[in-house]
Scaffold this motif. Structure first.
Motif, mmCIF file in Angstrom:
data_model
loop_
_atom_site.group_PDB
_atom_site.id
_atom_site.type_symbol
_atom_site.label_atom_id
_atom_site.label_comp_id
_atom_site.label_asym_id
_atom_site.label_seq_id
_atom_site.Cartn_x
_atom_site.Cartn_y
_atom_site.Cartn_z
ATOM 1 N N LEU A 110 4.135 36.842 11.719
ATOM 2 C CA LEU A 110 3.366 35.620 11.580
ATOM 3 C C LEU A 110 1.878 35.935 11.536
ATOM 4 O O LEU A 110 1.401 36.874 12.172
ATOM 5 N N SER A 111 1.150 35.126 10.798
ATOM 6 C CA SER A 111 -0.297 35.333 10.720
ATOM 7 C C SER A 111 -0.908 35.157 12.103
ATOM 8 O O SER A 111 -0.497 34.302 12.890
ATOM 9 N N GLY A 112 -1.878 35.991 12.412
ATOM 10 C CA GLY A 112 -2.559 35.873 13.688
ATOM 11 C C GLY A 112 -1.975 36.702 14.807
ATOM 12 O O GLY A 112 -2.502 36.711 15.917
ATOM 13 N N ILE A 113 -0.866 37.403 14.541
ATOM 14 C CA ILE A 113 -0.262 38.253 15.571
ATOM 15 C C ILE A 113 -0.399 39.716 15.156
ATOM 16 O O ILE A 113 -0.017 40.102 14.053
ATOM 17 N N ILE A 253 8.284 44.844 16.471
ATOM 18 C CA ILE A 253 7.350 45.219 15.407
ATOM 19 C C ILE A 253 6.615 44.016 14.818
ATOM 20 O O ILE A 253 5.682 44.185 14.038
ATOM 21 N N VAL A 254 7.028 42.792 15.178
ATOM 22 C CA VAL A 254 6.328 41.613 14.656
ATOM 23 C C VAL A 254 5.661 40.799 15.768
ATOM 24 O O VAL A 254 5.261 39.657 15.556
ATOM 25 N N GLY A 255 5.562 41.365 16.956
ATOM 26 C CA GLY A 255 4.811 40.663 17.992
ATOM 27 C C GLY A 255 5.486 40.499 19.319
ATOM 28 O O GLY A 255 4.882 40.013 20.268
ATOM 29 N N GLY A 256 6.784 40.847 19.409
ATOM 30 C CA GLY A 256 7.453 40.793 20.701
ATOM 31 C C GLY A 256 8.544 39.747 20.795
ATOM 32 O O GLY A 256 8.697 38.879 19.935
ATOM 33 N N LEU A 257 9.307 39.817 21.884
ATOM 34 C CA LEU A 257 10.434 38.913 22.079
ATOM 35 C C LEU A 257 9.991 37.460 22.218
ATOM 36 O O LEU A 257 10.767 36.540 21.962
ATOM 37 N N GLY A 258 8.753 37.242 22.615
ATOM 38 C CA GLY A 258 8.273 35.885 22.817
ATOM 39 C C GLY A 258 8.123 35.067 21.553
ATOM 40 O O GLY A 258 7.941 33.851 21.619
ATOM 41 N N VAL A 259 8.214 35.715 20.393
ATOM 42 C CA VAL A 259 8.070 34.984 19.127
ATOM 43 C C VAL A 259 9.333 35.053 18.270
ATOM 44 O O VAL A 259 9.295 34.683 17.095
ATOM 45 N N LEU A 324 -1.386 30.075 15.633
ATOM 46 C CA LEU A 324 -1.610 31.511 15.790
ATOM 47 C C LEU A 324 -2.779 31.978 14.937
ATOM 48 O O LEU A 324 -3.583 32.820 15.359
ATOM 49 N N GLY A 325 -2.856 31.435 13.726
ATOM 50 C CA GLY A 325 -3.936 31.829 12.843
ATOM 51 C C GLY A 325 -5.298 31.422 13.366
ATOM 52 O O GLY A 325 -6.293 32.140 13.181
ATOM 53 N N GLU A 326 -5.366 30.276 14.038
ATOM 54 C CA GLU A 326 -6.636 29.831 14.620
ATOM 55 C C GLU A 326 -7.060 30.731 15.771
ATOM 56 O O GLU A 326 -8.249 30.938 16.012
ATOM 57 N N PRO A 332 -0.550 35.207 27.574
ATOM 58 C CA PRO A 332 -0.938 36.596 27.870
ATOM 59 C C PRO A 332 -0.255 37.651 27.011
ATOM 60 O O PRO A 332 -0.872 38.678 26.688
ATOM 61 N N ASP A 333 1.004 37.438 26.625
ATOM 62 C CA ASP A 333 1.686 38.436 25.806
ATOM 63 C C ASP A 333 1.045 38.587 24.435
ATOM 64 O O ASP A 333 1.235 39.602 23.762
ATOM 65 N N LEU A 334 0.280 37.566 24.025
ATOM 66 C CA LEU A 334 -0.410 37.607 22.735
ATOM 67 C C LEU A 334 -1.892 37.948 22.900
ATOM 68 O O LEU A 334 -2.675 37.813 21.960
#
Length: 361
Positions: A110-113, A253-259, A324-326, A332-334
């Motif tokens: 996703l954009s922003g991650i 690889i795309v930002g973690g389990l949270g997404v 996310l893009g903003e 915290p994970d991000l």
């Protein structure tokens, strides 16, 4: 107007926190879309329930759930209850008895991650994990427990029917979504019986889809390719264990389990399908209000798509990407300092703004 009846199982740990935010987003849509109504019935079947009643759900739990259009599931896991109890008395009975043999897990950057990978190419593929048989079988047992000659047998169940139906679902999805390749995860060079059957059955299904390429990789090599060139995949089909491991790697690889969302799907719609984030109950952050709700909100979007509202599903994912893009609101994970509620509220507000602009209020 169709009224969708949803069973909600918030579960343990961070499950209730992230589930509240998913429901917040769905309620915004209900308020603004005159053709959409959704009702929630909550079932507090979790580890606390087990400690009080000696089981993870009532004897007629499955019968109660069967009456719903879909299930929104939080997370399960508590140090006071053995994992095999919480899993095999709640999640597995639902998946197996409701014939949710398709586990769908999108892997999308996703954009922003930020990704831990240096490769900045777009990553957007879907893993279809066989969800009803395979390595996750309770067939087997242990002998001579506590003795030097103790032994254990765990049987893997691979049926031709089971492989064919998950492969066909993957190829149908590829065809419908304009993707031109399906990658099969195997290990038939070493697991010569069950994985040979897997390869043969997948190849037979692939023959019916002339416009879609089939490639097959051994699971160890495929895991490496997920890291080295994730942009090269469209659709991946895998057995229960292989799919589970690959999708956790894919999430990383795309930002973690949270997404990372998922859907446990009964394609025939004889039973309700169940939608849940792929993360667990995260006991290390439970109760702190800082869990990332995106995976659960995205899982709710998958649920709407399954229920026949792909437009609303797209609106939710678009709102997630906008927030996310903003970069203003991040848990915290991000890399941020915001709360679960703040991120959920921000996504719900963007959904509201988008639907209002479209005149759907």
């Amino acid at each position: 107007m169709t009224i969708y009846q949803i069973a909600v199982l918030p579960g343990d740990g961070i499950g209730p926190d992230v589930t509240v935010q998913a429901i917040r987003v769905l309620e915004v849509i209900r308020e603004l879309d005159a053709d959409f109504d959704i009702r929630f019935t909550e079932f507090n079947w979790n580890s606390e329930y087990y400690l009080e009643h000696g089981s993870m759900m009532p004897e007629d739990g499955l019968e109660q759930l069967q009456a719903f259009d879909a299930i929104l599931f939080g997370a399960i896991g508590d140090a006071r209850v053995a994992d095999e109890i919480s899993i095999w008395q709640l999640i597995m009975p639902i998946r197996k008895n409701f014939r949710q043999y398709v586990n769908m897990r999108p892997i999308k950057r996703l954009s922003g991650i930020d990704s831990p990978l240096k490769n900045e190419s777009p990553v957007d593929f879907v893993v279809f994990r066989e969800n009803a048989e395979g390595e996750y079988s309770n067939i087997g047992g242990r002998l001579y427990q506590g003795q030097p000659q103790e032994m254990a047998v765990q049987n893997t169940i691979i049926t031709k029917t089971g492989v064919e139906r998950i492969a066909r679902y993957a190829f149908d999805y590829a065809q419908a979504s304009g993707r031109n390749k399906v990658t099969s995860a195997t290990k038939s060079n070493a697991i010569i019986h069950s994985m040979k059957l897997w390869d043969e059955a997948v190849a037979e299904v692939a023959a019916d889809y002339q416009g879609i390429e089939l490639e097959s990789y051994f699971i160890d090599a495929l895991a490496a390719y997920f890291v080295q060139r994730p942009e090269s995949f469209d659709v991946v089909v895998a057995s229960n264990l292989f799919g589970d491991i690959l999708t956790d790697l894919g999430a990383a690889i795309v930002g973690g389990l949270g997404v990372s969302p998922s859907g446990n799907i009964n394609p025939e719609r004889e039973y309700p399908s169940m939608f849940e984030a792929i993360h667990g109950s995260a006991p290390d952050i439970a109760g702190k209000g800082i869990a990332n709700p995106i995976a659960q909100i995205w899982s709710a979007a998958l649920m709407l798509d399954h229920l026949g509202r792909p437009d609303l599903s797209t609106a939710i994912v678009s709102a997630i990407e906008t927030v996310l893009g903003e970069g203003r609101v991040r848990t915290p994970d991000l890399g941020g300092n915001d709360t679960t509620e703040q991120l959920g509220t921000a996504i719900a507000q963007v959904v509201k703004d988008q639907l209002t602009v479209k005149g759907e209020c």
